[in-house]
Design a protein around this motif. Structure first.
Motif, PDB file in Angstrom:
ATOM      1  N   SER A  27       0.919  -1.171  -0.152  1.00  0.00           N
ATOM      2  CA  SER A  27       0.075  -0.035  -0.042  1.00  0.00           C
ATOM      3  C   SER A  27       0.861   1.336   0.113  1.00  0.00           C
ATOM      4  O   SER A  27       2.075   1.296  -0.296  1.00  0.00           O
ATOM      5  CB  SER A  27      -0.917  -0.089   1.286  1.00  0.00           C
ATOM      6  OG  SER A  27      -1.895  -1.136   0.986  1.00  0.00           O
ATOM      7  N   VAL A  82      -2.744   4.243  -7.055  1.00  0.00           N
ATOM      8  CA  VAL A  82      -4.233   3.363  -7.193  1.00  0.00           C
ATOM      9  C   VAL A  82      -4.360   2.839  -8.747  1.00  0.00           C
ATOM     10  O   VAL A  82      -5.072   1.833  -8.806  1.00  0.00           O
ATOM     11  CB  VAL A  82      -5.377   4.582  -6.942  1.00  0.00           C
ATOM     12  CG1 VAL A  82      -6.771   4.015  -7.508  1.00  0.00           C
ATOM     13  CG2 VAL A  82      -5.378   4.812  -5.575  1.00  0.00           C
ATOM     14  N   ASN A 106      -5.153  -0.043  -2.711  1.00  0.00           N
ATOM     15  CA  ASN A 106      -6.451   0.780  -2.256  1.00  0.00           C
ATOM     16  C   ASN A 106      -6.526   1.049  -0.918  1.00  0.00           C
ATOM     17  O   ASN A 106      -7.587   1.180  -0.345  1.00  0.00           O
ATOM     18  CB  ASN A 106      -7.503  -0.491  -2.667  1.00  0.00           C
ATOM     19  CG  ASN A 106      -7.322  -1.586  -1.706  1.00  0.00           C
ATOM     20  OD1 ASN A 106      -6.360  -1.776  -1.077  1.00  0.00           O
ATOM     21  ND2 ASN A 106      -8.450  -2.353  -1.703  1.00  0.00           N
ATOM     22  N   VAL A 157      -8.973  11.110  -3.172  1.00  0.00           N
ATOM     23  CA  VAL A 157     -10.091   9.979  -2.792  1.00  0.00           C
ATOM     24  C   VAL A 157     -11.533  10.296  -3.506  1.00  0.00           C
ATOM     25  O   VAL A 157     -12.354   9.370  -4.196  1.00  0.00           O
ATOM     26  CB  VAL A 157     -10.234   9.446  -1.442  1.00  0.00           C
ATOM     27  CG1 VAL A 157     -11.530   8.768  -1.232  1.00  0.00           C
ATOM     28  CG2 VAL A 157      -8.939   8.926  -1.199  1.00  0.00           C
ATOM     29  N   ARG A 189     -11.833   9.758  -7.292  1.00  0.00           N
ATOM     30  CA  ARG A 189     -11.573   8.336  -7.992  1.00  0.00           C
ATOM     31  C   ARG A 189     -12.899   7.674  -7.650  1.00  0.00           C
ATOM     32  O   ARG A 189     -13.539   7.823  -6.860  1.00  0.00           O
ATOM     33  CB  ARG A 189     -10.367   7.768  -7.213  1.00  0.00           C
ATOM     34  CG  ARG A 189      -9.049   8.184  -7.469  1.00  0.00           C
ATOM     35  CD  ARG A 189      -8.617   8.105  -8.967  1.00  0.00           C
ATOM     36  NE  ARG A 189      -8.373   6.663  -9.524  1.00  0.00           N
ATOM     37  CZ  ARG A 189      -7.419   6.272 -10.055  1.00  0.00           C
ATOM     38  NH1 ARG A 189      -6.273   6.965 -10.632  1.00  0.00           N
ATOM     39  NH2 ARG A 189      -7.321   5.011 -10.553  1.00  0.00           N
ATOM     40  N   GLU A 191     -12.729   4.223  -7.623  1.00  0.00           N
ATOM     41  CA  GLU A 191     -12.749   2.801  -6.895  1.00  0.00           C
ATOM     42  C   GLU A 191     -12.824   3.005  -5.254  1.00  0.00           C
ATOM     43  O   GLU A 191     -12.778   4.106  -4.773  1.00  0.00           O
ATOM     44  CB  GLU A 191     -11.165   2.518  -7.114  1.00  0.00           C
ATOM     45  CG  GLU A 191     -10.743   2.236  -8.364  1.00  0.00           C
ATOM     46  CD  GLU A 191     -10.211   3.491  -9.082  1.00  0.00           C
ATOM     47  OE1 GLU A 191      -9.291   3.413 -10.144  1.00  0.00           O
ATOM     48  OE2 GLU A 191     -10.396   4.828  -8.654  1.00  0.00           O
ATOM     49  N   ILE A 206     -11.311   3.323  -1.770  1.00  0.00           N
ATOM     50  CA  ILE A 206      -9.945   3.374  -1.510  1.00  0.00           C
ATOM     51  C   ILE A 206     -10.133   3.460  -0.077  1.00  0.00           C
ATOM     52  O   ILE A 206     -10.961   4.310   0.550  1.00  0.00           O
ATOM     53  CB  ILE A 206      -9.446   4.515  -1.994  1.00  0.00           C
ATOM     54  CG1 ILE A 206      -9.338   4.344  -3.696  1.00  0.00           C
ATOM     55  CG2 ILE A 206      -8.041   5.032  -1.342  1.00  0.00           C
ATOM     56  CD1 ILE A 206      -8.692   5.741  -4.404  1.00  0.00           C
TER      57      ILE A 206
END
Length: 328
Positions: free
Chosen positions: A17, A44, A49, A70, A73, A75, A77
């Motif tokens: 990470s 990312v 994540n 964040v 995006r 996704e 996260i």
């Protein structure tokens, strides 16, 4: 990318990470939001994540950069931040529930988030771990929807073992690498028994374990590798894992001899950590996108053999263990 469960949180997070201590630029420089954004996107885009930050990184600018990123995006996260290090003096008596509540609320504001996935006590003094009222606060914050989980970031194994006695502690962030092996003893055993997520920081011993440093290497005046070698500003163990620089260089030379065909030892150092199933994730830092990609590439490195691990551990026992094993 591969993923592991972060203990009782239930989060499935990337094995590698991102730690954001120096994401805005090299340690000691003015925080660069442009550089931070490039690093975060590289992370990312590569499958990371889980992002670890703190309210003191860049004096709040790291949290702002992570929060903005964040929200832009799509996704999922997972964001972890930390609180407590703003206290000055940073002493046990300064830790009070009302003060910590304000820190958490300030982090939410910095990041523009309604809820923190994981809030961690940021390496508080050892006495704090013996004060139930500090940990009870986070139950209230969870009931209020301000946090999902509580974790602790620690300097010492003793603190980790005491901290996980509290039922609401879900994760422990701790220094662990081939130069700092003590957590692999009793702590990892207890963490697995209690389903505690283990977040490994300083996995490369502040860069020593890349094998790229020498006696001629220099560090900027604002870099902790320059000003904190003897613990002048914070715990000595955060810098080169508490190892004397010269001793570290000597030891790394023996590791190089064990892997003569490798110009970069970082993938080996990271793979050594990942071969412990108690570890949930490693959070190496990065001051440029290329470092993120290099760290992730270590996942493709072959598993170390039992013979290689045995020899690495022998090197630790010979040079490092007598100096630091008992300290943290």
């Amino acid at each position: 990318m591969k993923y592991r469960k972060l203990g009782k949180t239930g989060f499935e997070i990337s094995e590698i990470s991102l730690g954001t201590w120096q994401v805005g630029g090299v340690w000691g420089e003015v925080f660069s939001h442009e550089n931070a954004e490039k690093i975060l996107h590289a992370a990312v885009d590569s499958g990371i994540n889980f992002i670890d930050t703190a309210d003191v990184y860049g004096d709040g600018e790291s949290e702002k950069a992570v929060g903005k990123f964040v929200k832009n995006r799509s996704e999922r996260i997972y964001v972890a931040t930390k609180c407590g290090r703003q206290l000055n003096p940073h002493v046990n008596e300064a830790y009070q529930p009302a003060v910590l509540r304000k820190f958490v609320e300030a982090s939410l504001k910095n990041m523009g988030l309604e809820t923190l996935d994981l809030i961690q006590l940021h390496c508080p003094p050892t006495q704090v771990f013996y004060r139930p009222e500090i940990f009870e606060l986070f139950d209230r914050l969870k009931e209020e929807g301000k946090i999902l989980n509580l974790g602790i970031s620690v300097e010492k194994v003793e603190e980790a073992l005491k901290g996980i006695e509290y039922d609401n502690v879900t994760s422990v962030q701790i220094i662990f690498n081939t130069f700092r092996q003590r957590p692999a003893e009793l702590f990892f055993e207890q963490a697995k028994k209690k389903n505690i997520g283990v977040i490994v920081r300083v996995p490369l011993a502040s860069g020593l374990l890349t094998g790229k440093f020498s006696k001629q290497s220099t560090f900027t005046s604002g870099d902790h590798r320059n000003f904190n070698r003897n613990g002048e500003m914070f715990d000595k163990g955060e810098t080169f894992s508490g190892i004397d620089y010269e001793t570290g260089l000597t030891t790394v030379e023996e590791l190089k001899a064990l892997f003569p065909n490798e110009s970069n030892l970082a993938p080996i150092a990271l793979k050594w950590i990942l071969q412990f199933d108690a570890v949930s994730t490693i959070i190496p830092g990065a001051s440029r996108p290329e470092q993120v990609l290099s760290n992730i590439a270590s996942l493709d490195y072959p598993d170390l053999t039992d013979a290689q691990i045995t020899e690495m551990n022998k090197i630790y026992s010979k040079h490092i263990k007598p100096l630091v094993h008992h300290l943290w």
